[in-house]
Design a protein around this motif. Sequence first.
Motif, mmCIF file in Angstrom:
data_model
loop_
_atom_site.group_PDB
_atom_site.id
_atom_site.type_symbol
_atom_site.label_atom_id
_atom_site.label_comp_id
_atom_site.label_asym_id
_atom_site.label_seq_id
_atom_site.Cartn_x
_atom_site.Cartn_y
_atom_site.Cartn_z
ATOM 1 N N GLN A 111 64.079 -9.587 -15.001
ATOM 2 C CA GLN A 111 65.283 -9.817 -14.035
ATOM 3 C C GLN A 111 64.834 -10.558 -12.685
ATOM 4 O O GLN A 111 65.733 -11.129 -11.929
ATOM 5 C CB GLN A 111 65.601 -8.423 -13.847
ATOM 6 C CG GLN A 111 67.020 -8.271 -12.944
ATOM 7 C CD GLN A 111 67.545 -6.914 -12.596
ATOM 8 O OE1 GLN A 111 66.852 -5.960 -12.876
ATOM 9 N NE2 GLN A 111 68.625 -6.840 -11.779
ATOM 10 N N SER A 112 63.617 -10.151 -12.260
ATOM 11 C CA SER A 112 63.208 -10.929 -11.005
ATOM 12 C C SER A 112 63.136 -12.319 -11.063
ATOM 13 O O SER A 112 63.158 -13.087 -10.136
ATOM 14 C CB SER A 112 61.812 -10.122 -10.531
ATOM 15 O OG SER A 112 60.752 -10.615 -11.787
ATOM 16 N N VAL A 114 65.257 -14.429 -13.119
ATOM 17 C CA VAL A 114 66.513 -14.758 -13.461
ATOM 18 C C VAL A 114 67.505 -15.098 -12.193
ATOM 19 O O VAL A 114 67.213 -14.339 -11.314
ATOM 20 C CB VAL A 114 67.457 -13.870 -14.412
ATOM 21 C CG1 VAL A 114 68.926 -14.207 -14.731
ATOM 22 C CG2 VAL A 114 66.558 -13.531 -15.849
ATOM 23 N N ALA A 116 70.260 -15.129 -9.348
ATOM 24 C CA ALA A 116 70.877 -13.933 -9.040
ATOM 25 C C ALA A 116 72.311 -13.995 -9.691
ATOM 26 O O ALA A 116 73.056 -13.047 -10.184
ATOM 27 C CB ALA A 116 71.029 -14.138 -7.597
ATOM 28 N N GLN A 119 72.237 -12.716 -13.435
ATOM 29 C CA GLN A 119 71.644 -11.225 -13.818
ATOM 30 C C GLN A 119 73.033 -10.359 -14.351
ATOM 31 O O GLN A 119 72.789 -9.511 -15.294
ATOM 32 C CB GLN A 119 71.335 -10.512 -12.385
ATOM 33 C CG GLN A 119 69.922 -11.548 -11.785
ATOM 34 C CD GLN A 119 69.388 -10.521 -10.796
ATOM 35 O OE1 GLN A 119 69.789 -9.559 -10.498
ATOM 36 N NE2 GLN A 119 68.230 -11.057 -10.239
ATOM 37 N N LEU A 122 72.849 -10.992 -17.620
ATOM 38 C CA LEU A 122 71.623 -10.226 -18.490
ATOM 39 C C LEU A 122 72.021 -8.730 -18.623
ATOM 40 O O LEU A 122 71.631 -8.238 -19.866
ATOM 41 C CB LEU A 122 70.483 -10.538 -17.815
ATOM 42 C CG LEU A 122 69.261 -9.920 -18.044
ATOM 43 C CD1 LEU A 122 68.782 -10.285 -19.284
ATOM 44 C CD2 LEU A 122 68.091 -9.919 -17.072
ATOM 45 N N TRP A 123 72.780 -8.002 -17.653
ATOM 46 C CA TRP A 123 72.819 -6.762 -18.191
ATOM 47 C C TRP A 123 73.885 -6.622 -19.182
ATOM 48 O O TRP A 123 73.902 -5.438 -20.097
ATOM 49 C CB TRP A 123 73.225 -6.094 -16.904
ATOM 50 C CG TRP A 123 72.011 -5.882 -15.720
ATOM 51 C CD1 TRP A 123 71.877 -6.464 -14.697
ATOM 52 C CD2 TRP A 123 71.050 -4.650 -16.097
ATOM 53 N NE1 TRP A 123 70.650 -5.946 -14.090
ATOM 54 C CE2 TRP A 123 70.151 -5.040 -14.853
ATOM 55 C CE3 TRP A 123 70.807 -3.912 -16.998
ATOM 56 C CZ2 TRP A 123 69.086 -4.016 -14.810
ATOM 57 C CZ3 TRP A 123 69.772 -3.381 -17.023
ATOM 58 C CH2 TRP A 123 68.714 -3.427 -15.927
ATOM 59 N N THR A 188 67.526 -20.209 -16.978
ATOM 60 C CA THR A 188 66.075 -19.535 -16.390
ATOM 61 C C THR A 188 65.227 -20.729 -16.295
ATOM 62 O O THR A 188 64.456 -20.940 -15.240
ATOM 63 C CB THR A 188 65.619 -18.048 -16.387
ATOM 64 O OG1 THR A 188 66.670 -17.246 -16.642
ATOM 65 C CG2 THR A 188 64.745 -17.715 -15.687
#
Length: 293
Positions: A111-112, A114, A116, A119, A122-123, A188
């Motif tokens: 996540q760090s 990817v 902003a 994100q 992603l979730w 990414t």
Amino acid sequence: MDRARRQQALILLPTCLALSFSLTAIVSSHWCEGTRRVVKPLCQDQPGGLHCIHFNKGNGSDGGMDDGNQAVQYIWELGDDKFIQRMFHVGLWQSCEESLNGTDEKCRSFQSVVPAEEQGVLWLSIGAEVLDVLLILISAILLGSGVSCCSSGLNWLKVDASVAILMVLAGLLGMVAHMMYTTIFQITVNLGPEDWKPQTWDYGWSYCLAWGSFALCMAVSVTAMSRYTAALLEFTEKQRAQKGSRHSQHKFPEPEALKNAWETGAAPRPTGHALTNISGHLPPGAPGKVSMC
């Protein structure tokens, strides 16, 4: 074990396999694998090392080493020799990279790296993967309870229908989650931080397991639906046959009843004629039946 319970046991095996594939893919970090091109560090701390840049310090006027600011360092590595290829692998939760000495790995949260704005997607992908696992787990529990418990044919029909619906939903959720993750990873790679961007990459074994779970989910769903359809048609035919037998029993009298009816004079007669039983009104010795037109 009867035929229906044996068929459910055969469906339970690929369901458990799909569940294990999904769980392994979620917890692993080998969805994507590749290499990164990293500049070698200077060989100050580890002279003579293989994974660092060798240099030669300038000598002073007296032949000794000159530690001044005007010392010249001669770098012998040029072009691609200045870089090293480091292996990395990425999953849903973290990204791991090979260290310089190759003995351990350095991991950080995926996540760090990817962007902003991606994100949230992603979730969503992670949530769909978790829901996929839950639906497969519920299907496995239903099939396991149907195999272990004594159930009637109607309950088996309900289990097959529920498993077919749950597994097709799990497969579709897994497919959407895999595609979302692939899109996030490619974004990414293009927009991520420079200290993470890979030079070459490909899909790993966890990604293959995730799609294998999708294929098993769809196969189980199709099998359960075909079993449900075949059992429902068989059940309908049996009910129709039972209703037909009952109807035929009410429509046709028993042979004994036909014999009694014939003896009492209720026999078929030609059209335009009538048979009248007047035996009770004739004197003894007279014929028992008279036909009157």
